[in-house]
Design a protein around this motif. Structure first.
Motif, PDB file in Angstrom:
ATOM      1  N   SER A 246      26.296  13.625 -31.944  1.00 40.31           N
ATOM      2  CA  SER A 246      26.036  14.752 -32.803  1.00 40.31           C
ATOM      3  C   SER A 246      25.403  15.659 -31.891  1.00 40.31           C
ATOM      4  CB  SER A 246      24.929  14.493 -33.754  1.00 40.31           C
ATOM      5  OG  SER A 246      23.606  13.993 -33.086  1.00 40.31           O
TER       6      SER A 246
ATOM      7  N   GLU B  81      22.065  14.485 -30.376  1.00 39.51           N
ATOM      8  CA  GLU B  81      22.136  13.397 -29.459  1.00 39.51           C
ATOM      9  C   GLU B  81      22.773  13.785 -28.158  1.00 39.51           C
ATOM     10  OE1 GLU B  81      23.092   9.670 -32.206  1.00 39.51           O
ATOM     11  OE2 GLU B  81      24.775  11.226 -32.108  1.00 39.51           O
TER      12      GLU B  81
ATOM     13  N   GLU C 215      23.800   9.654 -36.789  1.00 38.53           N
ATOM     14  CA  GLU C 215      22.814  10.123 -35.803  1.00 38.53           C
ATOM     15  C   GLU C 215      21.609   9.156 -35.600  1.00 38.53           C
ATOM     16  OE1 GLU C 215      22.120  14.300 -35.169  1.00 38.53           O
ATOM     17  OE2 GLU C 215      20.315  14.122 -36.148  1.00 38.53           O
TER      18      GLU C 215
END
Length: 230
Positions: free
Chosen positions: A52, A55, A94
């Motif tokens: 994501s 991330e 996530e």
């Protein structure tokens, strides 16, 4: 290599890091990643959507490429487990860090997770019935056993395990680390305070009765998992 398997009601994913890099970042990260400084990754450098935006930003905050690769491998292992359960794409899963710094899934995913790295491998554990998990792994390779015993084993353990083979010492070390991860304390608690004697866990010489631990060996890795009685 990405190996999915199940033990004691807990799901595991073992990732061979060089194989992961070849599959996900074949043009970006080579075999010398362990000694290189960190780099700034872009989404288009991956062969498929993996992280994501949050991330990816977290990955790019790390200063050593080795740390970046290990974080990616651990999260890739978790994502493979969640994908198996949900069918979601990896970038839709996530992984955050909780207040203690331990990795955790976004609140919308009702799973406990834990991640560990050693040598060329990353391992993730996942369970939907547990409030917390702790997993630790060690690749079997030569090490200074007396130094490890002195650093992380109580006096009684040092006496009990004097002359023990490498596999036994690594197994006990992973048990200690798995429990500390389960407790979310890490090495803030001395490993010497956690003892494994007569196939039982102790803390400050008192039996630990609310946590179950199990150890495994697969080829050249030894790992242990700590979890509540399910």
């Amino acid at each position: 290599m990405t190996l999915l398997f199940r033990e004691q009601g807990i799901q595991f994913c073992l990732v061979h890091i060089p194989a992961m890099l070849k599959a996900l970042l074949p043009q970006i990260v080579g075999p010398s990643y362990q000694t290189r400084p960190g780099c700034r990754f872009r989404p288009d450098q991956f062969t498929q959507p993996v992280l994501s935006p949050a991330e990816l930003n977290g990955l790019n905050q790390l200063f050593a490429l080795k740390k970046q690769v290990e974080r990616l491998a651990g999260r890739w292992a978790v994502k493979n487990l969640v994908m198996q359960e949900t069918g979601l794409s990896p970038d839709a899963i996530e992984i955050h860090n909780d207040a203690s710094g331990a990795p955790c899934l976004a609140p919308s995913f009702d799973y406990a997770i834990s991640i560990t790295h050693s040598g060329d491998y990353a391992l993730a554990a996942l369970c939907g019935k547990a409030d917390a998990l702790g997993v630790d792994m060690e690749a079997i390779s030569p090490l200074d056993i007396p130094a490890l015993l002195h650093a992380g084993f109580s006096n009684k353990e040092q006496s009990t395990y004097a002359g023990a083979d490498l596999e036994t010492i690594l197994k006990i070390w992973t048990i200690k680390e798995a429990l500390l991860k389960y407790r979310r304390t890490g090495l803030k608690t001395s490993a010497k305070k956690i003892e494994w004697l007569d196939e039982r866990l102790y803390e400050n010489h008192n039996p630990i009765d609310d946590v179950f631990v199990k150890s495994y060996q697969r080829d050249n890795i030894i790992f242990s998992v700590a979890f509540p009685f399910l």
